[in-house]
Design an enzyme around this catalytic site. Structure first.
Site, short mmCIF file in Angstrom:
data_model
loop_
_atom_site.label_atom_id
_atom_site.label_comp_id
_atom_site.label_asym_id
_atom_site.label_seq_id
_atom_site.Cartn_x
_atom_site.Cartn_y
_atom_site.Cartn_z
N LYS A 1 51.54 48.58 43.23
CA LYS A 1 50.68 48.07 44.31
C LYS A 1 51.15 46.67 44.70
O LYS A 1 51.56 45.89 43.83
CB LYS A 1 49.24 48.05 43.80
CG LYS A 1 48.20 47.63 44.83
CD LYS A 1 46.80 47.72 44.21
CE LYS A 1 45.71 47.30 45.17
NZ LYS A 1 44.37 47.43 44.56
N SER B 1 41.01 50.07 47.03
CA SER B 1 42.07 49.41 47.75
C SER B 1 43.47 49.93 47.38
O SER B 1 44.41 49.71 48.14
CB SER B 1 42.01 47.91 47.49
OG SER B 1 42.25 47.65 46.11
N SER C 1 38.86 50.24 42.70
CA SER C 1 40.04 50.35 43.57
C SER C 1 41.14 51.27 43.07
O SER C 1 42.08 51.57 43.81
CB SER C 1 40.63 48.96 43.83
OG SER C 1 39.89 48.31 44.82
#
EC number: 6.3.5.7
Lengths: 461, 480
Positions: free
Chosen positions: A63, A138, A162
């Site tokens: 990420k 996210s 997330s």
């Protein structure tokens, strides 16, 4: 690696998948050349008989909030556009030391704030099951990358769900370990006392292997605890509980409620105990979470001021305050600004006690309640998200979006490990998960229970 | 101003002391002063995304040392807080500090003024990190930022509003500087900014118990300036009140060029620092063992040594001289292990050795001759082998350049050993008496003071080798 294929072939396979799925916008950058070079080197080492790293040739995506030396990291924000990290996160170092191949960095909500991946400065990520729908967030890019077979494993981050929520929306496994399990050094901070690096994969064994490699004490993060070594002995039957009001909650999609209730019956039928527990604090957890996380975020994001690195407004006539105001107004997206303002408000003189102090007290109560629950039960069962993936652009009310975090933020508030398991699909074919949580530092137990539930779900229904 | 008698000043001081640790408070970067700008800057100091702090245990130890030296109560459960504000020399956008739980609470520091000796009450000593340095005058168009200092550990020593004159403040800062140097936690250098002082000053009518509106004065980069700024502020405030003006709460800066202060901001412009517990650091619990260990390693403090030296029979003045700084006291402590002639040691250390120390601009621990050598010097003088002036003028210079030799050896090599054998001395006595028959007559008539003249003459003819005591004794016998 079974020895049948080479690292180079594996990388080529995933690069092809990535380029075929580029419209999903899961990646912000793909390291084609570097990944192939690393793969070739690993192949050479293997042929020369060197002992293999535990992640030898595992293709990983990270990420865009996890630092990787000499690679860009932007937190999907304009404020860090073209920023190159001069050091690697501890988790990144440990992946590489065990011979994983990092194939690229993944799109996400800006500074990990969001649950649909619509808050990225670099465009939304699309769910591979239905490209009109959000992948969750996210860590949306990280989930889609695994979902669509563009990498084997992703590292995401989970401050309030997330990792688990996009795993739920994408039909994969997503795990957030205990707070203090994986070093946060090199993880761009959203809310320091909540943030944890999480792992997204197609199965529990992959999660376990990666966790084993990256978890454990780190001299750069004093909040990391020693790695848990204790694995409870396997039992024939376990004690599960669920929050009665959580399964009856008005926001919960009826299909999800029914499926989970049905699964609870199945568990009971197998000789396990599954009991409801009263949980009066349920409606307080989302407000508590947003008061505390935005407070920490407002401070954590102060460093993006245009002075040292990152985006800076170029108007030379600016005085210092104007430089700050314009840089930050232009560098941050609307959701990030909303949370900075909210957090600044709850910390400000005159409001601190009413919001921050009170929220800390609720957090304390939640921790106490959780300790009591785990005196009696092995694990808590909850939905991961109240609804399956929704359409891109469908949800606009920030409060409505915040409230959908009702099942995931609890684990971050109390620091326990939690996992979303892809057990179900609705009549439209959209996946949704079951969330399982165990007591703190008991992730190995959580992972073995997860396997048990998956086996039960898919063994001749 | 004769209206001064109407008013009483109330002064509280905040002293920031940079701790002399190897590394910064929350990173491994060097904490040393004077390096090229921006060379002690890891990603942690630069607040790069994803970096985290890690507490330097030595800094915690130093803070506790200072607390113990100031009679504070040590807080067992400690945590850090973030003080949030934007400034270019503050890379994270917040300073990590201790807000609600200072590591040391209460305590006091003893000071002596011309009038009295008293304890200044402390409010707290807390730990925090320093900010970087903004340099406004290096370039016409830019402010330059040096982040070497960012993250260097500080303790902030905060008094109660417990002082009432600039003189008291002067003595207090002097005492704090002596103390931090004594226990070795800070070099106390105000010019380099390793010791910094802010003064909170207010005035009120004598006899009143509520505090007046305070003004905070910053930029006091010497102890003299602390005194001057407070003197100026007291006069300025009294002048205002006498004219019927209202004092407003503000922050002022001292202008060393003309010994005045000027306003830099009013209270309304004050920041809301939005303190909250630093989530990147776990609270730390200090154990009794840890604190006891620090207490055990704490050097004997000046007030303790002062009392001890008075018990040894030194005058108040001498005792004070011997604990002026740590190096002097340590030297004296070692010397008195080898000689019980304390007064003689003091005389050497305040006389010939002090001169050497001053000339070479060193402190006693850097002196080439050891405390034992000094004690040996004292001993040979005491034994009458050389006299004090020969020892200080002839033996000492050789010892300074050749510290390996002992004083006795040097005196022998230079042929300076006083002769106390009666045969030699008798010869010199006879020689001198024969040279001055008229003086002998005068002496015998009662002019006893002439004995000094004879002794002086004997010293001359013996080239200093005749023991004056013995010579006097013999003279008296012969002239009886």
């Amino acid at each position: 690696m079974n020895g049948q294929t080479t690292c180079v072939e594996a990388v080529r396979h995933y690069l092809d998948k990535i380029s075929a799925s580029s419209h999903l916008n899961a990646w912000l950058e793909v390291y084609e050349v570097e990944a192939l070079e690393t793969a070739a080197l690993l192949d050479k080492q293997r042929h020369s008989g060197s002992p293999l790293g535990r992640l030898h040739g595992v293709i990983v995506g990270i990420k865009d909030v996890i630092c990787h030396k000499d690679h860009k990291v932007s937190a999907a924000s304009r404020v860090l556009e073209n920023f190159t990290s001069v050091y690697s996160a501890t988790a990144t170092d440990r992946l590489l030391a065990d011979e994983a191949i990092i194939i690229g960095r993944q799109n996400c909500d800006e500074f990990a704030m969001g649950s649909s991946n619509e808050n990225s400065a670099y465009g939304p990520v699309r769910n591979a099951i239905d490209e009109e729908r959000v992948p969750g967030g996210s860590s949306g890019g990280s989930a889609v990358a695994v979902q669509a077979g563009m990498c084997m494993v992703s590292l995401g981050s989970d401050t309030g769900g997330s990792v688990r929520q996009p795993a739920d929306f994408c039909g994969i496994v997503g795990m957030k370990p205990s707070y203090g399990s994986i070093s946060r050094y090199g993880l761009i901070a959203y809310a320091s006392s909540f943030d944890q690096i999480g792992i997204l994969a197609k199965n529990v064994d992959d999660v376990k292997l990666v966790l084993d490699v990256i978890a454990g004490a780190d001299e750069f993060d004093s909040t990391v605890k020693q790695k848990p070594s204790h694995i409870p002995a396997l039992k024939k039957s376990y004690r599960f509980c669920y929050f009665q009001n959580a399964l009856e909650h008005s926001s919960l999609d009826p299909t999800i409620s029914e499926e989970i209730k049905g699964f609870i019956k199945k568990l009971t039928g197998e000789g396990h105990t599954v009991e409801p527990v009263a949980f009066d604090l349920l409606d307080y957890i989302v407000p508590t979470y947003y008061v505390l996380t935005t407070a920490e975020a407002s401070s954590n994001l102060s460093r993006y001021d245009g002075v040292k690195y990152g985006y800076r407004n170029s108007n030379k006539e600016n005085n210092l305050n104007e430089l700050y105001q314009q840089t930050r107004s232009e560098g941050f997206g609307p959701e990030v600004k909303r949370r900075i303002l909210l957090g600044t408000f709850v910390l400000s003189a005159g409001y601190f006690d009413a919001y921050f102090t009170k929220a800390q007290k609720v957090r304390r109560l939640l921790v106490d309640k959780t300790l009591k629950i785990f005196e009696e039960y092995d694990a808590i069962i909850l939905p991961t998200v109240p609804t399956p993936a929704y359409k891109i652009g469908e949800k606009k009310d920030p409060v409505e979006i915040f409230l959908a975090d009702i099942y995931t933020v609890y684990a971050n508030l109390v620091g326990i490990p939690a996992i979303s398991l892809p057990l179900f699909k609705n009549d439209k074919g959209l996946p949704f998960g079951l969330q399982l949580m165990s007591s703190q530092n008991n992730e190995l137990h959580l992972l073995s229970l997860s396997k048990l539930l998956i086996n039960l779900r898919f063994s001749g229904k | 101003m004769d209206v001064n008698g109407k008013y009483e000043a109330v002064i509280g001081l905040e002293v920031h002391a940079q701790l002399q640790t190897q590394s910064k408070l929350f990173s491994g970067d060097s904490a040393s002063f004077g390096a090229e700008p921006n060379t002690h800057i890891s990603p942690i100091t630069l607040a790069h995304p994803g970096t985290l702090p890690k507490t330097n245990k030595k800094a915690v130890e130093y803070a506790i040392m200072m607390g113990l030296a100031c009679n504070c109560e040590i807080e067992r459960y400690n945590y850090f807080a973030r003080k949030n504000y934007f400034y270019p020399d503050l890379p994270k956008g917040y300073q990590v500090s201790q807000h609600t739980t200072p590591i040391c609470k209460g305590g006091y520091v003893s000071i002596k003024t011309k009038d009295a000796e008293r304890n200044v009450q402390l409010n707290r000593i807390h730990l925090e990190e320093d900010a970087g340095k903004s340099i406004h005058d290096a370039d016409d168009n830019y402010t330059c930022i040096d982040l070497n200092r960012a993250g260097v550990p500080l303790i902030e020593i905060v008094t109660e509003p417990d002082m009432h004159s600039a003189e008291e403040a002067f003595q207090y800062v002097t005492e704090i500087r002596k103390l931090v140097r004594w226990i070795g936690v800070c070099d106390g250098n105000m010019e380099e900014g390793s010791l910094r002082c802010d003064a909170n000053v207010s005035i009120r009518l004598k006899g009143e118990t509520t505090l007046g509106t305070k003004v905070e004065v910053k930029n006091l980069n010497s102890i003299r300036n602390v005194k001057k700024a407070i003197e100026y502020e007291i006069d300025r405030m009294i002048g205002m009140v006498e004219k019927g003006e209202t004092i407003i709460q503000q922050t002022r800066s001292f202008d060393a060029d003309n010994d005045t202060t000027f306003a830099i901001r009013d209270k309304e412009e004050a920041n809301d620092y939005r303190y909250f517990p630093e989530p990147d650091l776990t609270p730390f619990l200090l154990t009794e063992e840890f604190i006891a260990g620090i207490q055990a390693r704490l050097p004997a403090l000046p007030q303790v040594l002062f009392a001890k030296y008075k018990l040894l029979g030194l005058s108040e003045y001498d005792a004070h001289q011997m604990c002026d700084d740590k190096a002097t006291a340590a030297y004296f402590e070692q010397a008195i292990a080898y000689s019980k002639n304390y007064k003689a040691i003091v005389n050497w250390m305040t006389g010939p050795l002090r001169q050497v120390v001053n000339e070479q601009n060193i402190s006693f621990n850097e002196l080439s001759i050891t405390p034992k050598t000094l004690a040996d010097l004292v001993t040979i003088v005491e034994e009458g082998k050389v006299n004090f002036s020969v020892a200080s003028l002839k033996v000492l210079p050789v010892l300074l350049s050749n510290p390996v030799k002992g004083p006795l050896q040097v005196a022998e090599e230079l042929n300076l050993i006083q002769v106390s054998g009666s045969a030699d001395i008798e010869n010199w006595v006879n020689e001198v008496l024969a040279k001055m028959p008229d003086k002998v007559v005068e002496y015998k008539k009662g002019k006893k003071g002439l004995i000094g003249l004879f002794v002086g003459e004997i010293k001359k003819v013996s080239k200093g080798k005749a023991d004056p005591k013995k010579a006097t004794q013999l003279l008296e016998e012969k002239l009886r």
